[in-house]
Design a protein around this motif. Structure first.
Motif, PDB file in Angstrom:
ATOM      1  N   ARG A   1       0.828  -1.209   0.000  1.00  0.00           N
ATOM      2  CA  ARG A   1       0.000   0.000   0.000  1.00  0.00           C
ATOM      3  C   ARG A   1       0.861   1.257   0.000  1.00  0.00           C
ATOM      4  O   ARG A   1       0.565   2.239  -0.685  1.00  0.00           O
ATOM      5  CB  ARG A   1      -0.939  -0.007   1.212  1.00  0.00           C
ATOM      6  N   VAL A   2       1.939   1.211   0.763  1.00  0.00           N
ATOM      7  CA  VAL A   2       2.858   2.361   0.786  1.00  0.00           C
ATOM      8  C   VAL A   2       3.502   2.545  -0.583  1.00  0.00           C
ATOM      9  O   VAL A   2       3.570   3.654  -1.122  1.00  0.00           O
ATOM     10  CB  VAL A   2       3.920   2.173   1.874  1.00  0.00           C
ATOM     11  N   LEU A   3       3.979   1.437  -1.169  1.00  0.00           N
ATOM     12  CA  LEU A   3       4.639   1.521  -2.468  1.00  0.00           C
ATOM     13  C   LEU A   3       3.666   1.990  -3.544  1.00  0.00           C
ATOM     14  O   LEU A   3       4.009   2.833  -4.384  1.00  0.00           O
ATOM     15  CB  LEU A   3       5.227   0.161  -2.842  1.00  0.00           C
ATOM     16  N   ALA A   4       2.442   1.484  -3.548  1.00  0.00           N
ATOM     17  CA  ALA A   4       1.447   1.890  -4.541  1.00  0.00           C
ATOM     18  C   ALA A   4       1.118   3.377  -4.410  1.00  0.00           C
ATOM     19  O   ALA A   4       0.949   4.082  -5.418  1.00  0.00           O
ATOM     20  CB  ALA A   4       0.180   1.049  -4.391  1.00  0.00           C
TER      21      ALA A   4
ATOM     22  N   GLY B   1       1.383   7.185 -13.805  1.00  0.00           N
ATOM     23  CA  GLY B   1       0.292   6.740 -14.655  1.00  0.00           C
ATOM     24  C   GLY B   1      -1.024   6.928 -13.931  1.00  0.00           C
ATOM     25  O   GLY B   1      -1.086   7.507 -12.843  1.00  0.00           O
ATOM     26  N   THR B   2      -2.077   6.425 -14.521  1.00  0.00           N
ATOM     27  CA  THR B   2      -3.401   6.548 -13.932  1.00  0.00           C
ATOM     28  C   THR B   2      -3.563   5.577 -12.768  1.00  0.00           C
ATOM     29  O   THR B   2      -2.752   4.674 -12.548  1.00  0.00           O
ATOM     30  CB  THR B   2      -4.477   6.282 -14.987  1.00  0.00           C
ATOM     31  N   ARG B   3      -4.641   5.759 -12.051  1.00  0.00           N
ATOM     32  CA  ARG B   3      -4.950   4.854 -10.943  1.00  0.00           C
ATOM     33  C   ARG B   3      -5.186   3.441 -11.453  1.00  0.00           C
ATOM     34  O   ARG B   3      -4.795   2.458 -10.806  1.00  0.00           O
ATOM     35  CB  ARG B   3      -6.201   5.374 -10.227  1.00  0.00           C
ATOM     36  N   ASP B   4      -5.796   3.315 -12.646  1.00  0.00           N
ATOM     37  CA  ASP B   4      -6.030   1.988 -13.210  1.00  0.00           C
ATOM     38  C   ASP B   4      -4.715   1.281 -13.533  1.00  0.00           C
ATOM     39  O   ASP B   4      -4.600   0.068 -13.358  1.00  0.00           O
ATOM     40  CB  ASP B   4      -6.884   2.102 -14.474  1.00  0.00           C
ATOM     41  N   LEU B   5      -3.721   2.031 -14.012  1.00  0.00           N
ATOM     42  CA  LEU B   5      -2.425   1.421 -14.305  1.00  0.00           C
ATOM     43  C   LEU B   5      -1.775   0.902 -13.035  1.00  0.00           C
ATOM     44  O   LEU B   5      -1.248  -0.218 -13.012  1.00  0.00           O
ATOM     45  CB  LEU B   5      -1.510   2.448 -14.987  1.00  0.00           C
TER      46      LEU B   5
ATOM     47  N   ASN C   1      -8.069  -4.030  -8.027  1.00  0.00           N
ATOM     48  CA  ASN C   1      -8.910  -3.084  -8.734  1.00  0.00           C
ATOM     49  C   ASN C   1      -8.580  -1.656  -8.306  1.00  0.00           C
ATOM     50  O   ASN C   1      -7.861  -1.418  -7.331  1.00  0.00           O
ATOM     51  CB  ASN C   1     -10.398  -3.389  -8.522  1.00  0.00           C
ATOM     52  N   ALA C   2      -9.127  -0.695  -9.043  1.00  0.00           N
ATOM     53  CA  ALA C   2      -8.801   0.705  -8.791  1.00  0.00           C
ATOM     54  C   ALA C   2      -9.288   1.176  -7.433  1.00  0.00           C
ATOM     55  O   ALA C   2      -8.666   2.038  -6.804  1.00  0.00           O
ATOM     56  CB  ALA C   2      -9.404   1.577  -9.898  1.00  0.00           C
ATOM     57  N   SER C   3     -10.397   0.618  -6.932  1.00  0.00           N
ATOM     58  CA  SER C   3     -10.914   1.036  -5.626  1.00  0.00           C
ATOM     59  C   SER C   3      -9.931   0.710  -4.516  1.00  0.00           C
ATOM     60  O   SER C   3      -9.783   1.470  -3.539  1.00  0.00           O
ATOM     61  CB  SER C   3     -12.261   0.375  -5.355  1.00  0.00           C
ATOM     62  N   THR C   4      -9.254  -0.425  -4.641  1.00  0.00           N
ATOM     63  CA  THR C   4      -8.264  -0.805  -3.631  1.00  0.00           C
ATOM     64  C   THR C   4      -7.117   0.205  -3.604  1.00  0.00           C
ATOM     65  O   THR C   4      -6.624   0.587  -2.529  1.00  0.00           O
ATOM     66  CB  THR C   4      -7.721  -2.210  -3.928  1.00  0.00           C
TER      67      THR C   4
ATOM     68  N   ALA D   1      -5.983   2.707  -0.508  1.00  0.00           N
ATOM     69  CA  ALA D   1      -4.595   2.738  -0.058  1.00  0.00           C
ATOM     70  C   ALA D   1      -4.051   4.158  -0.033  1.00  0.00           C
ATOM     71  O   ALA D   1      -3.361   4.572   0.905  1.00  0.00           O
ATOM     72  CB  ALA D   1      -3.740   1.841  -0.942  1.00  0.00           C
ATOM     73  N   VAL D   2      -4.352   4.915  -1.078  1.00  0.00           N
ATOM     74  CA  VAL D   2      -3.871   6.300  -1.129  1.00  0.00           C
ATOM     75  C   VAL D   2      -4.476   7.122  -0.004  1.00  0.00           C
ATOM     76  O   VAL D   2      -3.779   7.923   0.649  1.00  0.00           O
ATOM     77  CB  VAL D   2      -4.206   6.920  -2.509  1.00  0.00           C
ATOM     78  N   HIS D   3      -5.767   6.928   0.275  1.00  0.00           N
ATOM     79  CA  HIS D   3      -6.413   7.673   1.355  1.00  0.00           C
ATOM     80  C   HIS D   3      -5.821   7.310   2.715  1.00  0.00           C
ATOM     81  O   HIS D   3      -5.807   8.151   3.628  1.00  0.00           O
ATOM     82  CB  HIS D   3      -7.915   7.394   1.344  1.00  0.00           C
ATOM     83  N   GLN D   4      -5.337   6.098   2.865  1.00  0.00           N
ATOM     84  CA  GLN D   4      -4.746   5.680   4.133  1.00  0.00           C
ATOM     85  C   GLN D   4      -3.310   6.174   4.291  1.00  0.00           C
ATOM     86  O   GLN D   4      -2.905   6.611   5.378  1.00  0.00           O
ATOM     87  CB  GLN D   4      -4.779   4.149   4.240  1.00  0.00           C
ATOM     88  N   VAL D   5      -2.540   6.105   3.223  1.00  0.00           N
ATOM     89  CA  VAL D   5      -1.102   6.376   3.323  1.00  0.00           C
ATOM     90  C   VAL D   5      -0.777   7.850   3.172  1.00  0.00           C
ATOM     91  O   VAL D   5       0.147   8.364   3.823  1.00  0.00           O
ATOM     92  CB  VAL D   5      -0.330   5.551   2.268  1.00  0.00           C
ATOM     93  N   GLN D   6      -1.507   8.572   2.342  1.00  0.00           N
ATOM     94  CA  GLN D   6      -1.153   9.964   2.068  1.00  0.00           C
ATOM     95  C   GLN D   6      -1.140  10.842   3.324  1.00  0.00           C
ATOM     96  O   GLN D   6      -0.209  11.636   3.513  1.00  0.00           O
ATOM     97  CB  GLN D   6      -2.115  10.555   1.027  1.00  0.00           C
ATOM     98  N   PRO D   7      -2.127  10.714   4.259  1.00  0.00           N
ATOM     99  CA  PRO D   7      -2.027  11.509   5.490  1.00  0.00           C
ATOM    100  C   PRO D   7      -0.801  11.140   6.330  1.00  0.00           C
ATOM    101  O   PRO D   7      -0.211  12.019   6.979  1.00  0.00           O
ATOM    102  CB  PRO D   7      -3.328  11.174   6.233  1.00  0.00           C
ATOM    103  N   LEU D   8      -0.403   9.870   6.316  1.00  0.00           N
ATOM    104  CA  LEU D   8       0.774   9.469   7.087  1.00  0.00           C
ATOM    105  C   LEU D   8       2.045  10.087   6.501  1.00  0.00           C
ATOM    106  O   LEU D   8       2.954  10.475   7.248  1.00  0.00           O
ATOM    107  CB  LEU D   8       0.890   7.947   7.102  1.00  0.00           C
ATOM    108  N   LEU D   9       2.116  10.172   5.176  1.00  0.00           N
ATOM    109  CA  LEU D   9       3.269  10.827   4.561  1.00  0.00           C
ATOM    110  C   LEU D   9       3.352  12.283   4.993  1.00  0.00           C
ATOM    111  O   LEU D   9       4.431  12.799   5.283  1.00  0.00           O
ATOM    112  CB  LEU D   9       3.154  10.739   3.040  1.00  0.00           C
TER     113      LEU D   9
END
Length: 539
Positions: A464-467, A476-480, A488-491, A495-503
């Motif tokens: 999740r952190v790496l993604a 690239g896009t979220r789909d890529l 899938n793109a929702s996952t 992940a971005v919503h979880q990790v971005q605040p921690l960054l």
């Protein structure tokens, strides 16, 4: 030299004598030189011609009518309050949203008790350093952070191609022109009172010749132009067909040993970087000619720096200015006749072919193209090969887990591997804590089953952190990103919503990459040709 020693009458008579000697226009010339009004000089001329004794009169020192600004001390501040910028002027002024002409300003000041004429308003404004000003096009809006670097990149590619004897062309579509008796901008010498008669309205006559679409190709090294004048639609097929005609008629003869072609183009229009048909048509042209066709798009909002604009199109516009473009032949011949003192020559021909619009290019068609996106902004800089590159399909048959194995590459993450490991370890630990805390609140108590039992997460904390890093790098896009990790793109979104605040909490800032990818195969091809380089941490 004499004025300080003369009284008022003597100065007036001297100016009148000088004006009579100069003849026609002398009054205005003397008035400007002496910095007095023309009325004063004219009075001196009249007194000399009348010959009466004594000539004129002499006022006492300080006599005569006083200037309006001296009689009314509040006039100048009131005028400045009306014409200065709104943030410094009067926000309640009724002139705030109207044209500030001298007549309107004089009327507003008179309404406030300052009696003044429009001419006096103009004199006061000039004394305060004001003049009539038009809008100046200097604000470019939002600038891309890599704009200057992209210009340098295009310049380096152009020097490389021209140094090897390969052609470099600048392409674009000129403004569409109405064909017929329509007004054309500019002026041209005609017998006085006999201007060219044109229509009063610029509505396209459906029964007339229609319109003209000039598509230009400017050879930078040879200083030559080629213009195809289309009559149908400005499509990607029309743009590439024009380039094909240029290559067959001029390019292949001027560059018989060329193996590559560099095209500089705008970011939008029929040759835009988002136009799929543009890439598919260029791929067909590369296969026909055997050329490696490299395209470098100008940064958005900088099309006026494209060479063709000021080295070809501007001269064409000046050549036919003030002349109605009554037929396609007139347009073609006017373009052909365009030359400059620096040796520009232009060839033009009519293209009466029909080009359909609304042609769809699928993802499968794009994936099959023999295209290589450059490391530096691959969405704007790419090369189309005569045959499909072998590295393009390396990862087609591999599972997502195998394709994601090299995603820790420093050229993708923008970080050295040790720095990435430390960051992943810190954030993974924190992610597990937050995840466990959230599940505990949902259960309303302690865990019943042992840790690890039950359904497994689609992405581990480390993935999740790496993604998230790859997504924030804008590779690239979220789909890529989802395809690379086999989810899938929702996952990826979660992940971005979880990790971005921690960054953000840890003070990490992920800088966007200049590389852009569209498919997992593009990523694999990029990694297959990557070189070990010293990558500074992007966080």
């Amino acid at each position: 030299m004499l004025f300080p020693h003369l009284n008022e009458r003597q100065r007036r008579l001297m100016m009148g004598a000088e004006a009579r000697i100069l003849g026609h226009g002398g009054i205005r010339a003397v008035a400007r030189a002496a910095q007095v009004s023309e009325t004063t000089v004219r009075k001196g001329v009249d007194e000399l011609e009348a010959g009466a004794e004594p000539l004129g009169r002499v006022r006492r020192p300080g006599g005569g009518r006083k200037r309006a600004a001296e009689v009314d001390p509040g006039l100048r501040p009131a005028l400045l309050a009306l014409v200065e910028p709104d943030m410094r002027g009067d926000p309640m002024s009724p002139l705030r949203w109207t044209t500030k002409s001298t007549r309107r300003l004089a009327g507003e000041l008179t309404g406030r008790g300052h009696h003044i004429s429009a001419d006096t308003v103009a004199d006061l404004l000039r004394e305060e350093g004001f003049s009539l000003q038009a809008n100046a096009k200097t604000l470019e809006g939002r600038r891309h952070p890599d704009r200057d670097a992209r210009f340098c990149y295009i310049n380096d590619r152009a020097k490389e191609h021209m140094g090897a004897g390969d052609p470099v062309i600048s392409v674009d579509t000129k403004k569409k022109e109405l064909v017929g008796q329509y007004k054309n901008g500019g002026r041209e010498w005609h017998p006085k009172g006999l201007p060219a008669q044109v229509r009063t309205h610029d509505f396209l006559d459906r029964q007339g010749p229609g319109k003209a679409i000039p598509y230009g190709i400017y050879d930078i090294a040879a200083n030559t132009g080629w213009v195809s004048v289309g009559t149908d639609h400005d499509t990607a097929a029309f743009a590439v067909a024009s380039i094909r005609r240029w290559w067959q008629a001029r390019g292949s003869r001027d560059y018989p040993r060329a193996t590559r072609l560099l095209i500089t183009a705008d970011a939008g229009g029929s040759n835009g970087y988002r136009t799929r048909a543009w890439k598919t048509e260029l791929a067909a042209l590369a296969a026909e000619t055997g050329l490696e066709i490299t395209v470098c798009h100008m940064p958005p909002g900088t099309s006026k720096w494209n060479k063709i604009e000021h080295r070809l199109f501007s001269h064409i516009s000046m050549n036919w200015r003030g002349r109605p473009l009554t037929s396609h032949d007139v347009i073609v011949n006017s373009i052909k006749a365009t030359t400059t003192h620096t040796g520009l020559t232009v060839h033009a021909e009519l293209d009466p072919s029909t080009y359909d619009t609304g042609i769809k290019v699928t993802d499968t068609d794009i994936d099959a193209l023999p295209i290589h996106r450059h490391r530096f902004h691959g969405d704007w800089n790419y090369t189309l090969y005569p045959q499909r590159d072998d590295t393009a399909g390396v990862a087609e048959g591999l599972p997502p887990q195998s394709r994601a194995g090299g995603l820790r590459n420093p050229e993708l993450t923008g970080m050295t591997e040790p720095a990435l490991e430390v960051l992943v370890e810190q954030l993974s630990r924190r992610l597990d804590e937050l995840r466990e805390h959230g599940r505990s609140q949902q259960r309303g108590g302690d865990r019943i089953r042992a840790r690890g039992a039950g359904a497994k997460d689609k992405l581990t904390a480390a993935h999740r952190v790496l993604a998230t890093i790859l997504y924030l790098r804008k590779l690239g896009t979220r789909d890529l990103i989802a395809q690379l990790f086999g989810v899938n793109a929702s996952t990826i979104t979660r992940a971005v919503h979880q990790v971005q605040p921690l960054l953000a909490d840890h003070g990490y800032t992920v800088r966007p990459s200049t590389a852009r990818f569209r498919t997992p195969a593009d990523v694999t091809a990029f990694l297959a040709t990557s070189r070990p380089t010293e990558i500074k941490s992007a966080c």
